[in-house]
Design an enzyme around this catalytic site. Structure first.
Site, mmCIF file in Angstrom:
data_model
loop_
_atom_site.group_PDB
_atom_site.id
_atom_site.type_symbol
_atom_site.label_atom_id
_atom_site.label_comp_id
_atom_site.label_asym_id
_atom_site.label_seq_id
_atom_site.Cartn_x
_atom_site.Cartn_y
_atom_site.Cartn_z
ATOM 1 N N VAL A 59 31.723 33.793 31.013
ATOM 2 C CA VAL A 59 30.547 33.425 31.800
ATOM 3 C C VAL A 59 29.613 32.576 30.931
ATOM 4 C CG1 VAL A 59 28.545 34.370 33.044
ATOM 5 C CG2 VAL A 59 30.765 35.531 33.195
ATOM 6 N N MET A 72 40.256 30.239 36.240
ATOM 7 C CA MET A 72 40.665 29.273 35.211
ATOM 8 C C MET A 72 41.965 29.647 34.485
ATOM 9 S SD MET A 72 38.606 27.372 32.267
ATOM 10 C CE MET A 72 37.662 26.516 33.477
ATOM 11 N N GLU A 87 48.347 41.494 30.415
ATOM 12 C CA GLU A 87 47.844 42.696 31.074
ATOM 13 C C GLU A 87 48.032 42.525 32.575
ATOM 14 O OE1 GLU A 87 43.647 43.506 30.298
ATOM 15 O OE2 GLU A 87 43.469 43.364 32.458
ATOM 16 N N GLY A 136 40.585 43.547 29.553
ATOM 17 C CA GLY A 136 41.426 43.425 28.361
ATOM 18 C C GLY A 136 41.066 42.241 27.504
ATOM 19 N N LYS A 148 23.103 29.789 42.420
ATOM 20 C CA LYS A 148 23.038 29.934 43.883
ATOM 21 C C LYS A 148 22.074 28.935 44.524
ATOM 22 C CE LYS A 148 25.280 34.202 44.632
ATOM 23 N NZ LYS A 148 26.153 34.140 43.523
ATOM 24 N N GLY A 180 44.310 35.755 31.309
ATOM 25 C CA GLY A 180 43.313 36.704 31.793
ATOM 26 C C GLY A 180 43.055 36.558 33.270
ATOM 27 N N ILE A 181 42.167 37.390 33.765
ATOM 28 C CA ILE A 181 41.806 37.400 35.175
ATOM 29 C C ILE A 181 40.845 36.235 35.446
ATOM 30 C CG2 ILE A 181 39.758 38.882 34.960
ATOM 31 C CD1 ILE A 181 40.932 40.518 37.364
ATOM 32 N N GLY A 182 40.849 35.731 36.684
ATOM 33 C CA GLY A 182 39.909 34.672 37.045
ATOM 34 C C GLY A 182 40.622 33.377 37.360
HETATM 35 C C1 ACO Z 1 43.730 40.211 32.652
HETATM 36 C C2 ACO Z 1 44.283 40.170 31.205
HETATM 37 O O1 ACO Z 1 45.434 39.952 30.975
HETATM 38 S S1 ACO Z 1 43.236 40.559 29.969
HETATM 39 C C3 ACO Z 1 41.744 39.867 29.896
HETATM 40 C C4 ACO Z 1 41.093 39.304 31.080
HETATM 41 N N1 ACO Z 1 39.822 39.910 31.328
HETATM 42 C C5 ACO Z 1 38.696 39.271 31.122
HETATM 43 O O2 ACO Z 1 38.663 38.157 30.638
HETATM 44 C C6 ACO Z 1 37.484 40.040 31.555
HETATM 45 C C7 ACO Z 1 36.285 39.205 31.823
HETATM 46 N N2 ACO Z 1 36.511 37.995 32.608
HETATM 47 C C8 ACO Z 1 36.473 37.963 33.950
HETATM 48 O O3 ACO Z 1 36.308 38.974 34.605
HETATM 49 C C9 ACO Z 1 36.615 36.624 34.654
HETATM 50 O O4 ACO Z 1 37.457 35.819 33.897
HETATM 51 C C10 ACO Z 1 35.274 35.897 34.941
HETATM 52 C C11 ACO Z 1 34.268 36.806 35.608
HETATM 53 C C12 ACO Z 1 34.690 35.390 33.626
HETATM 54 C C13 ACO Z 1 35.586 34.710 35.853
HETATM 55 O O5 ACO Z 1 36.263 35.174 36.965
HETATM 56 P P1 ACO Z 1 36.333 34.307 38.321
HETATM 57 O O6 ACO Z 1 36.928 35.173 39.369
HETATM 58 O O7 ACO Z 1 37.025 33.017 38.055
HETATM 59 O O8 ACO Z 1 34.805 34.087 38.553
HETATM 60 P P2 ACO Z 1 33.962 33.237 39.585
HETATM 61 O O9 ACO Z 1 33.771 31.866 39.072
HETATM 62 O O10 ACO Z 1 34.565 33.413 40.946
HETATM 63 O O11 ACO Z 1 32.567 33.989 39.496
HETATM 64 C C14 ACO Z 1 32.449 35.365 39.734
HETATM 65 C C15 ACO Z 1 30.989 35.682 39.937
HETATM 66 O O12 ACO Z 1 30.287 35.417 38.736
HETATM 67 C C16 ACO Z 1 29.193 34.538 38.994
HETATM 68 N N3 ACO Z 1 29.028 33.686 37.800
HETATM 69 C C17 ACO Z 1 29.989 32.937 37.239
HETATM 70 N N4 ACO Z 1 29.468 32.301 36.181
HETATM 71 C C18 ACO Z 1 28.186 32.646 36.077
HETATM 72 C C19 ACO Z 1 27.122 32.309 35.181
HETATM 73 N N5 ACO Z 1 27.292 31.468 34.140
HETATM 74 N N6 ACO Z 1 25.912 32.866 35.374
HETATM 75 C C20 ACO Z 1 25.727 33.703 36.402
HETATM 76 N N7 ACO Z 1 26.682 34.072 37.283
HETATM 77 C C21 ACO Z 1 27.895 33.546 37.109
HETATM 78 C C22 ACO Z 1 29.604 33.798 40.249
HETATM 79 O O13 ACO Z 1 28.486 33.286 40.946
HETATM 80 C C23 ACO Z 1 30.307 34.889 41.025
HETATM 81 O O14 ACO Z 1 29.368 35.782 41.618
HETATM 82 P P3 ACO Z 1 29.358 36.153 43.198
HETATM 83 O O15 ACO Z 1 30.789 36.237 43.652
HETATM 84 O O16 ACO Z 1 28.661 37.460 43.247
HETATM 85 O O17 ACO Z 1 28.635 35.045 43.843
HETATM 86 C C1 BUA Z 2 40.632 45.461 33.950
HETATM 87 C C2 BUA Z 2 41.347 44.421 34.598
HETATM 88 C C3 BUA Z 2 41.052 43.004 34.438
HETATM 89 C C4 BUA Z 2 40.692 42.516 33.098
HETATM 90 O O1 BUA Z 2 41.273 42.823 32.078
HETATM 91 O O2 BUA Z 2 39.774 41.733 33.016
#
Ligand code: ACO
Ligand code: BUA
Length: 445
Positions: free
Chosen positions: A318, A222, A243, A341, A368, A218-220
């Protein structure tokens, strides 16, 4: 007319293209890296001539000059299928909104529910067969093209030409206008560095993986870190069906871990729908038969991905609550990213024969103000969005352990999930579980 004659007859300037937009129009920008640059800059120049128009896009990686010219929403609202840091900033400033989306369904939304007046996307220059390639950002483009009143291609010579699949390009016959853009570099998202927490989580996921598994990341930060750890493992014959393709897929291929040889579907190829990483990735996917770009209703379809044996899906979150609900996209009601996704692949990972879906998250988060907060919570923060309902969640992994929620009672979930929370928060979580009636006397403290 030859393709080159058609090209010449359809070529206009970005300013001319921007002049075609009318007040009230819905303008869809190419997804992620494919969002237009020259067109956006020209639209910004229209100034107060436009009102109440709407820009729709997703995974925003380029600042929008058009929206930034007036963030009050008087000229444009900003509407995003998936928030990034830029979208979060726009939302904080004013008229920017998230559009709830399960990514596998997106082509249908634009075919049935969201009209498009003008679609503008970047693409590689026309090839000798008359095709413009946007395989780097395939997503839902075929659906928008089918319904948009006007289709404009902004050519960028730096765009890779990516093999499909299908849906990875458009023929000049379907194009209304062509802009030659400024050939700006593609946005880059360098992989995050690997932390000790990532290593502890990766070690547990790797212990559950076997040769021949098919990987989705996934995105992010980790998931990408886990991909890098997989590249450093001794696994072999891995496949890729994802994806988003990120740099770690290049690492897995180059380390000899991934060859797709055991995939029954798209054998010997990584299937994906959009790319986001560094130039290393963009060079890798250019003209490379090892990758196949597809529309998202193929890559993310549970009916497609779920038929792949031994599918391993790795996504970030999150917050997770004691019921096993996953919030991967908001902090309370504040939108952070999107469903994307994630739910598609949580479902597909469980449906796959031998499949496994992992939600991986650090047990704590520093807010923060510098305070350490648990990500495992009694309930998702009020107003928070449930990305994966409790019945869909399979493995949850933190640096303290792994818990498989499937088939587990409410009290077993409370015990198992508290067991992988940070020790500092466990007593408090037990007290909350007791108060909610999901803690059994026999549960281990
Ligand atoms: C892509 C594929 O193939 S399919 C599926 C993948 N898609 C998904 O999983 C969709 C949902 N998941 C995601 O979008 C990401 O994995 C996330 C958001 C969970 C993590 O993404 P990362 O880019 O590593 O996040 P990061 O740690 O940089 O945090 C992003 C923001 O969330 C905030 N945040 C993170 N954790 C928390 C929390 N527990 N509470 C509050 N805010 C939080 C951060 O402060 C940051 O905010 P800011 O930039 O405005 O200061
Ligand atoms: C929509 C693109 C990124 C995700 O699946 O999280």
């Amino acid at each position: 007319m030859s393709f080159s004659e058609q090209y010449r007859s359809k070529r206009i300037t970005a300013t001319e293209a921007a002049r075609m937009v009318k007040s009230g129009d819905w303008i869809e920008y190419g997804f992620c890296l494919a969002a237009p640059r020259a067109f956006d800059a020209a639209l910004a120049e229209r100034g107060d001539e436009l009102s109440n128009a709407h820009i729709r896009t997703g995974v925003t990686v380029y600042p929008s000059l058009a929206f930034e010219a007036d963030t009050t929403g008087g000229r444009f609202t900003w509407n995003s299928w998936h928030f990034t840091g830029l979208d979060r900033r726009y939302a904080a400033q004013g008229a920017a909104y998230y559009i709830p989306m399960r990514f596998a369904e997106l082509p249908r939304y634009v075919l049935e529910n969201q009209p498009t007046d003008v679609f503008v996307t970047q693409a590689a220059p026309m090839d000798r067969h008359g095709f413009f390639n946007f395989g780097i950002s395939n997503s839902h483009h075929y659906g928008v093209i089918a319904r948009a009143k006007k289709v404009i291609i902004e050519v960028n010579e730096r765009f890779p030409r990516v093999h499909g699949g299908h849906g990875h390009g458009i023929h000049i016959d379907q194009v209304d206008h062509i802009i030659e853009g400024d050939n700006l570099p593609l946005a880059e998202l360098p992989p995050a560095s690997i932390s000790d927490v990532d290593r502890a989580i990766a070690a547990q996921v790797l212990a559950k993986m076997t040769d021949g598994d098919c990987v989705q990341l996934g995105i992010g930060g980790m998931p990408n870190a886990l991909g890098q750890m997989i590249a450093q493992s001794d696994l072999k014959d891995l496949g890729g069906h994802t994806e988003m393709i990120a740099d770690s897929f290049v690492d897995m291929f180059q380390a000899g871990r991934m060859n797709g040889s055991r995939k029954a579907l798209d054998r010997g190829r990584i299937a994906f729908t959009f790319a986001l990483g560094t130039q290393k990735l963009y060079d890798f996917i250019d003209e490379n038969p090892f990758v196949a770009s597809y529309p998202v209703d193929y890559t993310n379809s549970t009916e497609v991905a779920g038929t792949i044996d031994n599918l391993v899906t790795i996504n970030n979150a999150v917050e997770v609550d004691l019921f096993g609900q996953v919030c991967a996209e908001s902090s309370g009601p504040r939108q952070i990213s999107g469903t994307g996704g994630q739910l598609d692949f949580v479902l597909a990972g469980y449906r796959s024969k031998g499949g496994r879906s992992f939600i991986c998250l650090s047990s704590t988060y520093r807010d923060k103000a510098g305070n350490i907060k648990s990500r495992i919570l009694p309930t998702i923060t009020p107003g928070g969005i449930i990305t994966d309902t409790r019945s869909t969640t399979m493995y949850v992994v933190t640096e303290y352990g792994m818990f498989n929620c499937k088939g587990q009672t409410a009290w077993q979930r409370a015990e198992g999930l508290i067991g992988i929370a940070h020790p500092q928060f466990r007593e408090e979580l037990i007290a909350q579980a007791e108060a909610m009636g999901i803690w059994r006397r026999s549960n281990k403290r």
